[in-house]
Design an enzyme around this catalytic site. Structure first.
Site: not given
Ligand code: XLS
Ligand code: CA
Ligand code: CA
Length: 438
Positions: A100, A103
């Site tokens: 993300h 991140d």
């Molecule tokens: C949350 C999601 C998230 C997505 C990406 O539950 O799994 O991590 O994979 O935003």
């Protein structure tokens, strides 16, 4: 290679090995059904769980230390995470990562500064990618952590917030394209609602579609040729999430004419939260030509939330790989959207979690290939539907010119129907066990 982790490169030692820091089943060059394991299983590291999350939960602070020797929320720390991530991936032989926007850099108060930081860090990531050959599987924008997104992003009631969602998607796409990402993910985040009393569902869904359409248009204009993905999830953080499951998301994409540009990113834990099996959502995606990528993790059947555990359940991994092999593979990969349990907080645990996940999927691949090669399940299924192909009425039903009256007349002439052939579920389950434990 830098030396952040005091752990050597992880090697394959085979099923008899008792070394926790070795692969027991993931033997990257082993050929299964004509392809190397590493080609069947393009694994990816999830930046957020592995390099950012410290095990904070509703009741307590972090336990694992992810400072990598730097002060949190600085660009030095962001760079140390890049160093740690690439060392980690190299040591495990993982070829992809997913991220993300927030991140990879600390978010600033002004989005212009966040974007500048993203430019800086992506230059650094790009250098590391060139050095190591590691690639980007997909990127995404975190449009759920910042308080402005409390009512969603594309579905926000505030036009100003919608504009910030656009700005984040635009920049995350820029960075994904810069890093050569194969895909771009829209996970719903807070795209859903808590109560209908304050929510215009139709308006919100149309706005989400609008955001996605603009993203496709912009992405294609800057040279993004990969797939956009929706990652369905039924609930959490919102009570109702609009992308409930694969079937719902596919219906949404078709209704808004987005189905040519999008596929599904199916997460195991989200499928089970929706009351399905993982393999159910994989099959629904595959039969609609939309099986793109996988978030490889598992939930806990005793808990009602998204626990994002490292995959350990070999039955489920086998059924997943059965679906993937039958679908001819993934255009995306297997992203470990998984985190260590809070009390497993050491560097070693980070490695052991990935080893567990990679071994579980390697074993799933081996066993799924054996099930397919064994052939009994396929034969049974073929026989089960054979009346449509080897009887006159079956052929009639499948023909273009079948009419309800004609088929009804056939039934009336018969008077009554025989029971359909036995489903033989128990026999099939025992075939699965005999292949798994032979
Ligand atoms: C949350 C999601 C998230 C997505 C990406 O539950 O799994 O991590 O994979 O935003
Ligand atoms: Ca996920
Ligand atoms: Ca999840």
């Amino acid at each position: 290679m830098s030396k952040i982790f005091n752990i050597e490169k992880i090697k394959y030692e085979g099923p008899k090995s008792k070394n926790p820091l070795a692969f027991k089943y993931y033997d990257k060059d082993r050929v299964v059904m004509g392809k190397k394991m590493s080609e069947h299983l393009p694994f990816a590291m999830a930046w957020w769980h592995n390099l950012c999350a410290e095990g904070t939960d509703m009741f307590g602070r972090g336990v694992a230390n992810k400072s990598f020797g730097k002060e949190y929320a600085t660009m030095e720390h962001a760079k140390a995470k890049v160093d740690a991530g690439f060392e980690f991936m190299q040591k495990l032989g993982i070829e992809y990562f997913c991220f993300h926007d927030v991140d990879i850099v600390p978010e600033a108060d002004d989005i212009k500064e966040t974007n500048r930081r993203l430019d800086e860090i992506s230059d650094y990531i790009l250098e590391k990618m060139k050095e190591t050959g590691i690639k980007c599987l997909w990127g995404t924008a975190n449009m759920f952590s910042n308080p402005r997104f409390c009512n969603g992003a594309g579905s926000s009631n505030s036009a100003e917030v919608f504009a910030f969602a656009c700005a984040q998607v635009k920049k995350a796409l820029d960075i994904t394209v810069k890093l050569g990402g194969k895909g771009y993910v829209f996970w719903g985040g807070r795209e859903g609602y808590e109560t209908l009393l304050n929510t215009d569902v139709k308006f919100e869904q149309e706005n989400i579609a609008k955001l996605m359409k603009m993203a496709v248009k912009y992405g294609r204009s800057i040279g993004f040729t990969g797939d956009f993905y929706i990652e369905p999830k039924p609930k959490e953080p919102m009570k109702h999430q609009y992308d409930f499951d694969a079937a719902t998301a596919i219906g949404f994409l078709r209704a808004h004419d987005l189905d040519k540009d999008f596929k599904m990113n199916i997460e195991a834990n989200h499928a089970t939260l929706a009351g399905h099996t993982f393999e159910h959502d994989l099959r629904i995606s595959a039969i609609n030509g939309m099986l793109g990528s996988i978030d490889a993790n598992q939930g806990d059947y005793l808990l009602g939330w998204d626990t994002d555990e490292f995959p350990f359940d070999v039955y489920t991994a086998t059924m997943c790989m059965y679906e993937v092999l039958k679908a001819g593979g993934l255009t995306g990969g297997f992203n470990f959207d998984a985190k260590n349990r809070r009390p497993s907080y050491t560097d070693e645990d980070m490695f052991i979690g990935y080893i567990l996940g990679m071994d579980t999927f390697a074993l799933g691949l081996i066993k799924a290939a054996e099930l397919i090669e064994d052939g009994r399940i396929d034969e049974f299924k073929k026989e089960r539907y054979s009346s449509y192909f080897n009887t006159e009425i079956g052929k009639k039903i499948l023909s273009e010119d079948a009419t309800l009256q004609e088929i009804a007349a056939y039934a009336e002439a018969l008077g009554n129907a025989k029971l359909p052939g036995s489903g033989r579920q128990e026999m099939l389950e025992s075939i699965v066990n005999s292949v798994l434990f032979n």
